[in-house]
Design a protein around this motif. Structure first.
Motif, short mmCIF file in Angstrom:
data_model
loop_
_atom_site.label_atom_id
_atom_site.label_comp_id
_atom_site.label_asym_id
_atom_site.label_seq_id
_atom_site.Cartn_x
_atom_site.Cartn_y
_atom_site.Cartn_z
N ARG A 254 -4.53 0.32 13.11
CA ARG A 254 -3.96 -0.24 11.63
C ARG A 254 -4.27 0.91 10.47
N PHE A 255 -5.18 1.49 10.73
CA PHE A 255 -5.58 2.91 9.72
C PHE A 255 -4.24 3.85 9.80
N SER A 256 -4.16 4.16 11.05
CA SER A 256 -3.18 5.42 11.25
C SER A 256 -1.72 4.91 10.80
N THR A 257 -1.45 3.64 10.93
CA THR A 257 -0.26 3.13 10.74
C THR A 257 -0.06 2.96 9.12
N ILE A 258 -1.04 2.36 8.63
CA ILE A 258 -0.79 2.42 7.05
C ILE A 258 -0.67 3.85 6.57
N ILE A 259 -1.47 4.96 7.07
CA ILE A 259 -1.36 5.93 6.33
C ILE A 259 0.14 6.69 6.70
N LYS A 260 0.74 6.62 7.96
CA LYS A 260 1.88 7.16 8.38
C LYS A 260 3.16 6.38 7.50
N LYS A 261 3.01 4.94 7.34
CA LYS A 261 3.99 4.29 6.50
C LYS A 261 3.90 4.97 5.01
N ILE A 262 2.98 5.22 4.44
CA ILE A 262 2.89 5.57 3.05
C ILE A 262 3.41 6.89 3.09
N LEU A 263 2.89 7.70 3.83
CA LEU A 263 3.48 9.33 4.00
C LEU A 263 5.05 9.31 4.22
N VAL A 308 7.06 -5.19 -4.73
CA VAL A 308 7.38 -4.27 -3.68
C VAL A 308 6.87 -4.59 -2.49
N LEU A 309 5.51 -5.17 -2.53
CA LEU A 309 4.91 -5.34 -1.22
C LEU A 309 5.24 -6.41 -0.49
N ASP A 310 6.27 -7.29 -0.90
CA ASP A 310 6.73 -8.71 -0.13
C ASP A 310 7.63 -7.98 0.76
N GLY A 325 8.56 -1.59 5.07
CA GLY A 325 7.23 -0.59 5.20
C GLY A 325 5.89 -1.01 4.47
N LEU A 326 6.27 -1.20 2.91
CA LEU A 326 4.77 -1.66 2.26
C LEU A 326 4.28 -3.06 2.53
N PHE A 327 5.45 -3.84 3.00
CA PHE A 327 4.79 -5.17 3.45
C PHE A 327 4.07 -5.08 4.72
N ILE A 328 4.18 -4.37 5.82
CA ILE A 328 3.38 -3.93 6.96
C ILE A 328 1.98 -3.42 6.34
N VAL A 329 2.23 -2.54 5.51
CA VAL A 329 0.92 -1.91 4.95
C VAL A 329 0.09 -2.83 4.30
N ARG A 330 0.70 -3.76 3.57
CA ARG A 330 -0.21 -4.83 2.81
C ARG A 330 -0.72 -5.71 3.89
N GLU A 331 -0.12 -6.15 4.86
CA GLU A 331 -0.70 -7.36 5.92
C GLU A 331 -1.66 -6.52 6.77
N MET A 332 -1.59 -5.41 7.03
CA MET A 332 -2.51 -4.78 7.75
C MET A 332 -3.80 -4.41 7.15
N ILE A 333 -3.75 -3.86 5.81
CA ILE A 333 -4.83 -3.82 5.10
C ILE A 333 -5.69 -5.02 4.79
N GLU A 334 -4.88 -5.90 4.42
CA GLU A 334 -5.75 -7.34 4.12
C GLU A 334 -6.28 -7.84 5.40
N PHE A 341 -3.14 -0.95 -4.16
CA PHE A 341 -2.63 -0.92 -5.54
C PHE A 341 -1.41 0.25 -5.80
N LEU A 342 -0.60 -0.28 -6.49
CA LEU A 342 0.59 0.80 -6.71
C LEU A 342 0.58 0.94 -8.13
N LYS A 343 0.84 2.48 -8.37
CA LYS A 343 1.13 3.12 -9.65
C LYS A 343 2.02 4.11 -9.75
N SER A 344 3.32 3.77 -10.45
CA SER A 344 4.34 4.55 -10.15
C SER A 344 5.32 4.67 -11.38
N ASP A 345 5.76 5.76 -11.63
CA ASP A 345 7.11 5.98 -12.63
C ASP A 345 8.47 6.39 -12.10
N ALA A 346 9.38 5.48 -12.48
CA ALA A 346 10.64 6.06 -12.09
C ALA A 346 10.99 7.46 -12.17
#
Length: 365
Positions: A254-263, A308-310, A325-334, A341-346
């Motif tokens: 789960r840890f590796s999958t989370i990191i891979k999806k974000i990268l 965006v996590l839905d 992608g981010l949905f899977i990340v949220r499910e796994m980390i939970e 948490f996300l912080k972003s500027d277009a």
């Protein structure tokens, strides 16, 4: 004790002390005193005479019910008819004891306390079962939705591949490799990505967490090496800077999958006009790992951040994925007991903050 006779109250207390060596009792005989004692004295058992100077046991029982108390209410009185006793039991009285037969009172109290405990445990078990069933129903509905949308999204690249094959059959060109194969390859990669996503979701849904001590830097570098094989001309040198005061114990897959999806998101949603920059920073303690992954890519508009996590949510018009992608990340980390948490500027980039509980303490037991 709702009892207007001090003598009767004394006798009742002496009988109870034969079974309970130490008791704390409070005698009241007015409605106001009774209401005040329910709040301040907080009794574990109520013993109530029927006929009191200002009100009776049925009035007291009504006040007891209005306070939603889950403690025994036992009628201890002189003489009442069998019909009245039955009526009291139907209204919620746990038991009734006649004053000329107080010898049965300690047993009645014990039985009432035991019955209340049994009922309480039964309610808690029923509520827990209901919560479990509701959760299972919700998960099944989520799985149905996931499979439906994923199968729908898979049809698009499949139809594209079939269409390209059809065109090649009816209009063969001189250079099919240059004309058809790149488009087929792109669609096959999309299908492969969707199948990976389905496997990851299914794995997270069906499999328990398996904690093990992992080398944090090695795990992240392994993900980066895998990405370089998939994106040989794109993946930049990724700076890893993690302060460590402990070893790290978590679920490796789960840890590796989370990191891979974000990268992967950082790579896919890069701005092609500028050099891609990705940073991985963090702090590891015995309690948790705080990880921050930042990039200088397209970023996410503020209007998309809340959802965006839905499931099947896309945060950019350039997205070619299924929005998972981010949905899977949220499910796994939970499932790991963590948070995201996300912080972003277009157009400025995105920073993803991840908090992983460090399950090291459990490894020591």
């Amino acid at each position: 004790m709702l009892e207007d006779s001090e003598t009767d109250a004394f006798l009742i207390e002496q009988i109870i002390k034969k079974e309970y060596a130490e008791i704390i009792s409070k005698r009241v005989d007015t409605e106001g005193e009774f209401k005040d004692a329910l709040i301040k004295f907080k009794p574990e058992v109520i013993l109530c005479d029927h006929a009191l100077p200002q009100f009776n046991s049925l009035d007291a029982l009504q006040i007891y019910k209005e306070n939603n108390l889950d403690i025994p209410f036992i009628l201890v009185t002189g003489t009442v008819s069998d019909e009245f006793a039955v009526q009291c039991i139907k209204k919620g009285v746990d038991d009734y004891i006649l004053k000329h037969n107080l010898i049965r009172l300690p047993t009645a109290i014990i039985q009432a306390l035991n019955n209340r405990e049994i009922e309480r445990n039964k309610r808690e078990a029923e509520e827990a079962l209901k919560r479990q069933n509701d959760k299972l129903k919700s998960l099944n509905e989520e799985m149905d939705t996931f499979i439906y949308h994923l199968s729908h999204n898979m049809r698009t690249p499949l139809k594209s591949i079939m269409g390209l094959l059809y065109l090649y059959r009816i209009e063969p060109v001189q250079s099919p490799k240059e004309y058809f194969l790149p488009m087929m390859e792109e669609n096959i990669q999309r299908l492969n990505s969707m199948m990976d996503t389905f496997f990851q979701y299914s794995y997270n849904y069906r499999n328990d967490v398996e904690f093990e001590i992992i080398d944090l830097d090695e795990a992240i570098r392994g993900v980066i090496l895998d990405l370089r094989n998939n994106f040989p001309e794109v993946v930049p040198e990724i700076k890893i800077s993690i302060n460590k005061d402990s070893v790290f114990r978590t679920d490796r897959f789960r840890f590796s999958t989370i990191i891979k999806k974000i990268l992967t998101n950082s790579i896919q949603y890069r701005v092609k006009e500028r050099k891609l920059s990705i940073g991985v920073e963090g702090d590891l303690s015995r309690k948790e790992l705080n990880l921050r992954i930042s990039d200088n890519g397209e970023g996410i508009g503020m209007e998309y951040i809340p959802r965006v996590l839905d499931m099947f949510s896309r945060a950019t018009v350039t997205s070619k994925g299924a929005g998972l992608g981010l949905f899977i990340v949220r499910e796994m980390i939970e499932k790991l007991g963590g948070r995201i948490f996300l912080k972003s500027d277009a157009s400025q980039g995105t920073e993803v903050s991840l908090i992983f509980p460090n399950r090291l303490a459990k490894a020591m037991h």
